[in-house]
Design an enzyme around this catalytic site. Structure first.
Site, mmCIF file in Angstrom:
data_model
loop_
_atom_site.group_PDB
_atom_site.id
_atom_site.type_symbol
_atom_site.label_atom_id
_atom_site.label_comp_id
_atom_site.label_asym_id
_atom_site.label_seq_id
_atom_site.Cartn_x
_atom_site.Cartn_y
_atom_site.Cartn_z
ATOM 1 N N TRP A 132 0.842 -1.193 0.000
ATOM 2 C CA TRP A 132 0.000 0.000 0.000
ATOM 3 C C TRP A 132 0.882 1.250 0.000
ATOM 4 O O TRP A 132 1.867 1.323 0.733
ATOM 5 C CB TRP A 132 -0.897 -0.037 1.249
ATOM 6 N N ASP A 213 -1.214 -6.060 9.048
ATOM 7 C CA ASP A 213 -2.175 -5.016 8.672
ATOM 8 C C ASP A 213 -3.422 -5.736 8.159
ATOM 9 O O ASP A 213 -3.378 -6.403 7.124
ATOM 10 C CB ASP A 213 -1.570 -4.115 7.576
ATOM 11 N N LYS A 249 -13.596 -0.548 5.302
ATOM 12 C CA LYS A 249 -14.107 -1.363 4.201
ATOM 13 C C LYS A 249 -15.206 -2.322 4.661
ATOM 14 O O LYS A 249 -16.262 -2.407 4.053
ATOM 15 C CB LYS A 249 -12.964 -2.176 3.556
#
Length: 400
Positions: A132, A213, A249
């Protein structure tokens, strides 16, 4: 001027794509840059369980007082339980220091600051290639050095198990390694369970410290347990770890900035000490976290009827993404493409690494008004049953 020495910073790559998309007057234009879920009409989606939790907050006349530095206890308990499973030994033995954070970015930032201050060995964190876009800046800003390990195989558009394991095996002992728990961003490529077993073994042998993560639990496969497999396997294998969670999300709480940071420790006493220092890090950073999103999240996780509804809704979001992957691959075959597009359906989560080159991606933007990043990453959330045929046609035209 005081600020004449300040240079203009480069624009954010993703925001730049959205701006260009907005200026485009092609009625068939598609924005595949942004990482936020959209329904099949391309509209933002607020979960029904989120609306119901918001109503409860209103009806129960909850106040607007500050949360504590560590956040709302009901939330941090529920967040840890979601990650580790109900009745887990970690919480039963009070081995976790879990604090509310400003979404996943905040969790990573808190963790990075703690590691910079207290990690007793080399201050280097190894990130997968690619990762990311915000990972590098977050850890560098905290003062950690970042290095890379192999992850994505460009030939197969899949996981480079051989390369990743080889790189893990030669990392200096007691290094920090960042791992995406599920739905790897930006590639959508995840290790299989057997790969996680091997990774865990090497991490143990090399005495590496894992920092997970987990931004997509439930959203990746539609199954909260399947998506937490790597984290739970590492715990079963007796690793201590750091964990960043986001509820952007999987609950659609993007603007609520709702997340959690957890450090799993050796003892309950150590967890208390670690939590005390994490609070000291947070206090000058932002004092305490926002309350609304955390209230929504813990109500959904703790009230059985809301939790059941959420599990159905998060699965429906994941299923729509999976369906769009299948339709995109089928339409590419229908277009007559002879390329192997199996990676589109093998990858998981919001993003897909298409394997398109920078030149092909540029052509998609210029010739077809299909907006994506130059590395060929597309957000499947931007694909709908209305535009998937046009998208397949455009991809075929630039890749044949």
């Amino acid at each position: 001027s005081w600020w004449s020495n300040v240079e203009l910073g480069p624009p954010d790559a993703i925001l730049g794509i959205t701006e260009a998309y907005k200026r485009d007057d092609n009625p068939q234009k598609i924005n595949l840059g942004a990482g936020a879920y959209r329904d099949d009409n391309g509209k933002p989606y607020v979960l029904s369980c989120v609306n119901k939790a918001s109503e409860i907050i209103k009806n129960e006349d909850m106040d607007k007082e500050y949360a504590g530095i560590a956040g709302i206890p009901n939330f941090t308990k529920a967040a840890a339980e979601l990650a580790f499973d109900k009745g887990n030994d970690i919480q039963a033995n009070e081995l976790n220091a879990t604090l509310q954070s400003i979404s996943g970015t905040g969790a990573l930032t808190i963790g990075a600051a703690f590691l910079r201050k207290f990690f007793p060995y080399g201050k280097t964190i190894y990130l997968p290639t690619p990762t990311w876009g915000n990972h590098g800046p977050i850890f560098k800003f905290a003062g950690l050095e970042t290095k890379q390990y192999r992850y994505y195989d460009q030939k197969t558009c899949g996981f480079d198990a051989e390369g990743a394991l080889a790189d893990l095996k030669v990392m200096p002992e007691r290094s920090i390694v960042l791992l995406h728990a599920c739905a790897h961003n930006p590639t959508g490529v995840d290790p299989k369970p057997e790969h996680w077993h091997e990774i865990s073994q090497v991490v143990k042998e090399r005495k590496l410290f894992p920092f997970f993560d987990m931004a997509y639990q439930g959203f990746a496969s539609g199954d909260i347990d399947r998506d937490a497999y790597a984290v739970r396997y590492f715990l079963k294998d007796n690793h201590q770890m750091a964990l960043a969670q986001s509820f952007a999300k999987n609950m659609g709480l993007y603007g609520e900035r709702c997340g959690a940071f957890t450090m799993v420790c050796e003892s309950a006493n150590e967890a208390k000490i670690v939590e005390s220092q994490l609070k000291i890090i947070i206090r000058p950073m932002y004092s305490n976290p926002p309350i609304n999103g955390a209230r929504i999240a813990y109500l959904i996780l703790q009230r059985p009827e809301l939790r059941e509804e959420w599990l159905v809704e998060v699965k429906s979001m994941a299923d729509r993404i999976i369906s769009m992957r299948n339709q995109l691959r089928a339409n590419l075959a229908k277009e007559g493409s002879t390329r192997d597009w199996s990676h589109i359906t093998n990858q998981i989560g919001m993003f897909c690494y298409t394997g398109l080159t920078a030149e092909q991606s540029e052509r998609l933007i210029k010739e077809f008004s299909v907006y994506l990043t130059k590395d060929g990453r597309i957000s499947i959330a931007g694909v709908t049953s209305r535009n998937v045929e046009y998208l397949a046609h455009a991809i075929h035209q630039v890749s044949k």
